[in-house]
Enzyme design. Sequence first.
Site, PDB file in Angstrom:
ATOM      1  N   SER A   1     -21.667  49.189  -6.597  1.00 25.62           N
ATOM      2  CA  SER A   1     -23.007  48.886  -7.114  1.00 25.62           C
ATOM      3  C   SER A   1     -23.343  47.403  -7.131  1.00 25.62           C
ATOM      4  CB  SER A   1     -23.187  49.478  -8.514  1.00 25.62           C
ATOM      5  OG  SER A   1     -23.440  50.859  -8.425  1.00 25.62           O
TER       6      SER A   1
ATOM      7  N   LYS B   1     -26.541  46.514  -5.389  1.00 23.23           N
ATOM      8  CA  LYS B   1     -27.863  46.449  -6.021  1.00 23.23           C
ATOM      9  C   LYS B   1     -28.314  45.016  -6.271  1.00 23.23           C
ATOM     10  CE  LYS B   1     -27.494  51.015  -8.204  1.00 23.23           C
ATOM     11  NZ  LYS B   1     -26.098  51.427  -7.989  1.00 23.23           N
TER      12      LYS B   1
ATOM     13  N   SER C   1     -27.551  51.096 -13.666  1.00 22.85           N
ATOM     14  CA  SER C   1     -27.103  51.079 -12.268  1.00 22.85           C
ATOM     15  C   SER C   1     -27.512  52.374 -11.577  1.00 22.85           C
ATOM     16  CB  SER C   1     -25.584  50.881 -12.178  1.00 22.85           C
ATOM     17  OG  SER C   1     -25.210  50.465 -10.883  1.00 22.85           O
TER      18      SER C   1
END
Length: 457
Positions: free
Chosen positions: A43, A46, A103
């Site tokens: 993640s 992101k 997330s």
Amino acid sequence: MLVMTFAATQASANPKYAGIVIDARTGKTLYENSADAPRYPASLTKMMTLYLTFEALDAGRITKDSRIPVSANAAGEVPSKLGLRSGSTLTVDQAMKALVTKSANDAATALGEFLGGSEGRFAQLMTNKARQLGMSRTTFKNAHGLPNSEQKTTARDMARLGIALREHFPHHYHYFSTRSFTFGKATYGNHNRLLGSVRGVDGIKTGFINASGFNLVSSVKDDGRLIVGVVMGGRTGASRNAQMQKLIAEYLPKATRGGAGTGNLIARSGASPMLAASAWSLPEKGPLPVFRDPIDMRVATAYAPAARTNALAAFPVPDGRPIVGRQALAAVLREQQPDAPVPPAAIGQVEMGSSDVDTVTTASTSAVAAAAQPAPSGWVVQVAAMPDQNEAMAFLSAAQTKAGGAIADARPYTVAYSDGGQQLYRARFAGFDGKDDAWAACDSLKRSGYGCWATQQ
């Protein structure tokens, strides 16, 4: 202390581990361990999704209140997620907060599709932006970080992205400090447990998939010092956090305090021409990009001679949409590749770069062309690339007249380069005192409807 020592021992014995700490005021590497070894970002991906979102906000293509349509593809992403329903919408502001705190993979996919037309095209934008930022070992394949064997990065590249987010978007950076986010009837806390528990930590992002282990990028600002640390491959979230705490405690005191030589580490490319081009592929019900002036699109199309459209197959545009976006996208893809040398017979003074040979011609604001002069050094601002040198200089003159302000006293010039046998001319401004001066000039140009980017020569 015992936990931190144990975490350090475990990290050194962990084949997935990679770490780095960089003084974000000087760029000096204070610590590194396998910092250039390939790793899965999870993640941390992101962070780049948010970088391109911040860029689109600053370019005026979207606003924080713009509504993002949720596709079946986005709604079907696996957790962590908000549980968005296909056909629903959420705002850009909600999506950004969902990425930072929960997330949320469904929000990340929806945001990527909204900005890129499809998640695959958005991943291409992400990878090309990584190259612009100097992240040479990073490839993105999706907007969220869920498993993909081709989606790779390094601890050093992630640190570079963390620094770029702080440097380029100080007015948006507060999103990474968001402690909680309420959506509907649910409130989600931030996965980053160091926020509020470790002095000076103000972001940035956590990540985990089985293949990567537990990842964390942290920005720490305290006592005039500023560092960005990366820990990748932790066996557990707790051991990852403990390792980051150890690195902060050991290396923050070794960082430089504020003052001369701070910042200016990552060259900024301004509003991405690729992002502007891809906006033509937004979902039919989504908002179209806001172009303040038709000249904004002329800047984009200037990158692409009409005959050079072979790179367009992977970026189809829906029927009825302007061909301008396709031309711009193909051209910027070429623009980001190393330049071929200009033939020796090219006119003008030769500037030796790291990967190309450029021909430089300058002119006053009142003339379209002038005698060749040595290539400018320092910070410059580029507004276009065109096949005709006179047109490039006329374009610069018009931009300078219209924008005025911080660009009024800049020095317009062109840089010739070869693109697959096609001679093109980069249209640029020079004569800035530093990064802030160049950025102010670029902001002035963008307010007048001109695309631009600033970089250091």
